[in-house]
Design a protein around this motif. Sequence first.
Motif, PDB file in Angstrom:
ATOM      1  N   ILE A 201       0.783  -1.047   0.000  1.00 60.68           N
ATOM      2  CA  ILE A 201       0.097  -0.029   0.058  1.00 60.68           C
ATOM      3  C   ILE A 201       0.943   1.189   0.040  1.00 60.68           C
ATOM      4  O   ILE A 201       1.774   1.317   0.833  1.00 60.68           O
ATOM      5  N   GLY A 202       0.608   2.092  -0.959  1.00 58.67           N
ATOM      6  CA  GLY A 202       1.421   3.255  -1.025  1.00 58.67           C
ATOM      7  C   GLY A 202       1.060   4.187   0.218  1.00 58.67           C
ATOM      8  O   GLY A 202       0.132   4.008   0.800  1.00 58.67           O
ATOM      9  N   VAL A 203       2.016   5.117   0.513  1.00 58.31           N
ATOM     10  CA  VAL A 203       1.858   6.259   1.702  1.00 58.31           C
ATOM     11  C   VAL A 203       0.490   6.864   1.565  1.00 58.31           C
ATOM     12  O   VAL A 203      -0.035   7.215   2.789  1.00 58.31           O
ATOM     13  N   GLU A 204      -0.159   7.139   0.463  1.00 60.66           N
ATOM     14  CA  GLU A 204      -1.348   7.879   0.258  1.00 60.66           C
ATOM     15  C   GLU A 204      -2.224   7.238   0.944  1.00 60.66           C
ATOM     16  O   GLU A 204      -3.275   7.777   1.461  1.00 60.66           O
ATOM     17  N   GLY A 205      -2.388   5.640   0.862  1.00 59.45           N
ATOM     18  CA  GLY A 205      -3.481   4.841   1.361  1.00 59.45           C
ATOM     19  C   GLY A 205      -3.022   4.550   2.823  1.00 59.45           C
ATOM     20  O   GLY A 205      -3.873   3.656   3.422  1.00 59.45           O
ATOM     21  N   ALA A 206      -2.086   4.896   3.349  1.00 58.00           N
ATOM     22  CA  ALA A 206      -1.535   4.322   4.694  1.00 58.00           C
ATOM     23  C   ALA A 206      -2.664   4.855   5.962  1.00 58.00           C
ATOM     24  O   ALA A 206      -2.911   3.645   6.687  1.00 58.00           O
ATOM     25  N   ALA A 207      -3.102   5.891   5.875  1.00 56.84           N
ATOM     26  CA  ALA A 207      -4.047   6.379   7.035  1.00 56.84           C
ATOM     27  C   ALA A 207      -5.350   5.182   7.048  1.00 56.84           C
ATOM     28  O   ALA A 207      -5.919   4.785   7.951  1.00 56.84           O
ATOM     29  N   TRP A 233       8.166   3.107   8.212  1.00 58.30           N
ATOM     30  CA  TRP A 233       8.423   3.349   6.675  1.00 58.30           C
ATOM     31  C   TRP A 233       9.840   3.418   6.490  1.00 58.30           C
ATOM     32  O   TRP A 233      10.433   4.169   7.271  1.00 58.30           O
ATOM     33  N   PRO A 234      10.450   2.695   5.469  1.00 57.10           N
ATOM     34  CA  PRO A 234      11.968   2.703   5.289  1.00 57.10           C
ATOM     35  C   PRO A 234      12.225   3.774   4.308  1.00 57.10           C
ATOM     36  O   PRO A 234      11.513   4.538   3.543  1.00 57.10           O
ATOM     37  N   THR A 235      13.410   4.337   4.490  1.00 55.58           N
ATOM     38  CA  THR A 235      13.865   5.510   3.697  1.00 55.58           C
ATOM     39  C   THR A 235      14.836   5.116   2.612  1.00 55.58           C
ATOM     40  O   THR A 235      15.298   6.040   1.686  1.00 55.58           O
ATOM     41  N   LYS A 236      15.357   3.976   2.474  1.00 58.26           N
ATOM     42  CA  LYS A 236      16.290   3.350   1.415  1.00 58.26           C
ATOM     43  C   LYS A 236      15.907   1.843   1.430  1.00 58.26           C
ATOM     44  O   LYS A 236      15.224   1.120   2.113  1.00 58.26           O
ATOM     45  N   LYS A 252       6.029  11.569   5.519  1.00 62.49           N
ATOM     46  CA  LYS A 252       4.625  11.425   5.409  1.00 62.49           C
ATOM     47  C   LYS A 252       3.883  10.406   6.164  1.00 62.49           C
ATOM     48  O   LYS A 252       3.016  10.775   6.761  1.00 62.49           O
ATOM     49  N   PHE A 253       4.587   9.270   5.983  1.00 59.52           N
ATOM     50  CA  PHE A 253       3.871   8.223   6.648  1.00 59.52           C
ATOM     51  C   PHE A 253       4.004   8.284   8.167  1.00 59.52           C
ATOM     52  O   PHE A 253       2.936   8.138   9.012  1.00 59.52           O
ATOM     53  N   VAL A 254       5.199   8.661   8.769  1.00 60.50           N
ATOM     54  CA  VAL A 254       5.375   8.890  10.066  1.00 60.50           C
ATOM     55  C   VAL A 254       4.138   9.963  10.836  1.00 60.50           C
ATOM     56  O   VAL A 254       3.857   9.805  11.900  1.00 60.50           O
ATOM     57  N   ARG A 255       4.170  11.005   9.870  1.00 60.14           N
ATOM     58  CA  ARG A 255       3.483  12.152  10.266  1.00 60.14           C
ATOM     59  C   ARG A 255       1.957  11.538  10.436  1.00 60.14           C
ATOM     60  O   ARG A 255       1.144  12.050  11.308  1.00 60.14           O
ATOM     61  N   THR A 256       1.655  10.632   9.388  1.00 56.83           N
ATOM     62  CA  THR A 256       0.206  10.489   9.146  1.00 56.83           C
ATOM     63  C   THR A 256      -0.029   9.550  10.240  1.00 56.83           C
ATOM     64  O   THR A 256      -1.192   9.564  10.903  1.00 56.83           O
ATOM     65  N   LEU A 257       0.821   8.545  10.785  1.00 57.55           N
ATOM     66  CA  LEU A 257       0.690   7.609  11.806  1.00 57.55           C
ATOM     67  C   LEU A 257       0.395   8.362  13.063  1.00 57.55           C
ATOM     68  O   LEU A 257      -0.645   7.974  13.705  1.00 57.55           O
ATOM     69  N   ALA A 258       1.126   9.319  13.332  1.00 56.91           N
ATOM     70  CA  ALA A 258       0.993  10.235  14.527  1.00 56.91           C
ATOM     71  C   ALA A 258      -0.301  10.942  14.653  1.00 56.91           C
ATOM     72  O   ALA A 258      -1.156  10.948  15.501  1.00 56.91           O
ATOM     73  N   LYS A 259      -0.754  11.509  13.518  1.00 54.44           N
ATOM     74  CA  LYS A 259      -1.988  12.226  13.415  1.00 54.44           C
ATOM     75  C   LYS A 259      -3.396  11.335  13.402  1.00 54.44           C
ATOM     76  O   LYS A 259      -4.102  11.470  14.295  1.00 54.44           O
ATOM     77  N   VAL A 260      -3.166  10.262  12.868  1.00 58.43           N
ATOM     78  CA  VAL A 260      -4.404   9.319  12.759  1.00 58.43           C
ATOM     79  C   VAL A 260      -4.369   8.586  13.915  1.00 58.43           C
ATOM     80  O   VAL A 260      -5.517   8.523  14.667  1.00 58.43           O
ATOM     81  N   SER A 261      -3.185   8.192  14.697  1.00 61.00           N
ATOM     82  CA  SER A 261      -3.371   7.532  15.957  1.00 61.00           C
ATOM     83  C   SER A 261      -3.962   8.691  17.290  1.00 61.00           C
ATOM     84  O   SER A 261      -4.803   8.113  17.974  1.00 61.00           O
ATOM     85  N   PHE A 266      -5.536   5.918  19.061  1.00 61.44           N
ATOM     86  CA  PHE A 266      -4.722   4.341  18.920  1.00 61.44           C
ATOM     87  C   PHE A 266      -3.447   4.621  19.953  1.00 61.44           C
ATOM     88  O   PHE A 266      -2.810   5.630  19.935  1.00 61.44           O
ATOM     89  N   ASP A 267      -2.976   3.344  20.347  1.00 62.52           N
ATOM     90  CA  ASP A 267      -1.720   3.532  21.014  1.00 62.52           C
ATOM     91  C   ASP A 267      -0.859   2.717  19.994  1.00 62.52           C
ATOM     92  O   ASP A 267      -1.129   1.681  19.289  1.00 62.52           O
ATOM     93  N   TYR A 268       0.383   3.172  19.841  1.00 62.30           N
ATOM     94  CA  TYR A 268       1.311   2.889  18.724  1.00 62.30           C
ATOM     95  C   TYR A 268       2.951   2.731  19.402  1.00 62.30           C
ATOM     96  O   TYR A 268       2.985   3.708  20.126  1.00 62.30           O
ATOM     97  N   ASN A 269       3.567   2.021  18.637  1.00 64.53           N
ATOM     98  CA  ASN A 269       4.954   2.128  18.926  1.00 64.53           C
ATOM     99  C   ASN A 269       5.859   2.047  17.537  1.00 64.53           C
ATOM    100  O   ASN A 269       5.387   1.314  16.607  1.00 64.53           O
TER     101      ASN A 269
END
Length: 582
Positions: A201-207, A233-236, A252-261, A266-269
């Motif tokens: 799944i691309g980062v656009e559909g992650a949330a 999400w990996p960087t390389k 984008k994924f890390v910021r999305t994860l924080a915002k959505v959670s 949601f509790d997340y690591n």
Amino acid sequence: MRIASILVILFVSAVASVAGWGWFNRPVPVALSFDEPFPSVSFAPFRRGQSPISQTYPPPQQIEEDLKGLVGVAKGVRTYTAREGMEIVPELARKYGIDVTHSAWLGKKLDINAAEVDALIAAANANPDSIKRVIVGNEVLLRQDLKPDELIAYIRKVKAAVKQPVSYADVWAFYLRYPQVANEVDFITIHILPYWEDEPIGVEGAAEHIVKIYRLMQERFPGKPILIGEAGWPTKGRNRGPAAVNMESAAKFVRTLAKVSKENGFDYNLVEAFDQPWKAKLEGTVGAFWGVEDVDRAVKFTMSGPVQDNPDWPRHAAWAAGLGLIAALVFLRRAGDYTPARALVLAVFAQILASAVVWQATNAWVTRDSDRTIWLVATLLPGSKAWLAVEPLVRDAVTVARIAVHAVFAVLLVRVAGLSLRTGAVSCRCVWSERVAIFYAVMAWVATLLLFFNGRYRDIPNVEYLAPCVGLALWGLIRVWAFGLPWRQAFAIGQMFSSGVPARRLAGREMAGVLMVAMVLAPASESLALYLGEDFQAMHATLAEQAPLLAGIFFANGEMLVWSAMLALMALPYWAEWRLQK
């Protein structure tokens, strides 16, 4: 031409090269912003040269430095073992006000499992204030190291001995396959990694994906608290379908994860705090680059504002411009033999090849831990102390050799172009250039076969083949422009370097054929990988359901499509050779 004109041409080409580096490495805006500490991050304080595989573990001072560095970045950490030097984490975490989710690593070796469980129990009882919860095993069912009943026995032993909530961590789908495990834990720990899904799944559909999976688990296991134990999400590394790997996607994924959670409670690591070079042995390049900080503990990107994939680009640009200047100057020193147009073409050609070599060299050095050549040697000397001692030196030597091959070929191309443009000869004999070009074509075919049959952890080698692909294509175009040759003669591999006396004339048809087959196999490898996924088969049982998804992913990976196009370009000289001789 006058010397002054040559100097102007060299200067303009070098400036253009630096400008190109700046353009391709400009900061990329990422609209999302979330400036709050993470609830928890995966904590494995290994640095380069340290690895659980080699049993070289971080010393206490290093562990303390890393925990101290996470103050303000994360409120908690998740460990993966209660041994191997991690015994001091709970005490140090208390010192810096960090909560701990402590873990026991389980595998196939029962004696190690017993030691891990005992260490986890002892740590939890000795540090009830800093250890808030415990996890018994990580992806044991995914790896098929233990059967569900064996895992449950360990969970029950820990639950009977500690007061903290107890869990087991695995990819979300394995809780659905083995719901009996969910009945044994106090809270469910699931891994949601869109990049690694059978259907990437691309980062656009992650949330949407995160929320969907979390809600699904709530419905299947009502009343059970849920921790997203790994999300990141990996960087390389290589792209997987629409899941593109770069700094922009990771931010984008890390910021999305924080915002959505936060929005959904949601509790997340977050996986993970630091890049882990040793993981390249297990998962290829991509496995080593999941950290929000690199191996030197430098923050890769902030939680707001634009991100930059290569902050060191000015240094790389300077190297490329300097090498391009030197290569062009070697031939343009006889200024009177060149027209201004031909001098400019040679200078630009040299700059492009120099940039390709520097780009490849930078990539090769950063990703050297995943070099497959080293892996072959390592399999012959497993666990050897002598091998472990020299492995870093051998790895670096192989990387330097890879870089040297590209540099030599680039120099040979500039030499042939310089001599031809200066003397007016259609081609200048250089058998080594032809041989190296053929070597590249064979290796490109082999690389594509490996991607097709076992590509999950293999890099897509676009950067590795920049010099031969771009170099040969440009040299063919220069021959068309400078000498007015028809495309077949201009691009024929046997005519590019040997004055019309091809050393491998009979191989033209065969080489063109295999490279064009590889051109199709490359994107088809994405479809094959998807088709073989167990979850994909379970969720899409009929061919009618599978076919459009398999066709869609064939075109979904932009990096793979670029590689396919590069294979087509590398096939062109052999196709032209074959057509020329018909």
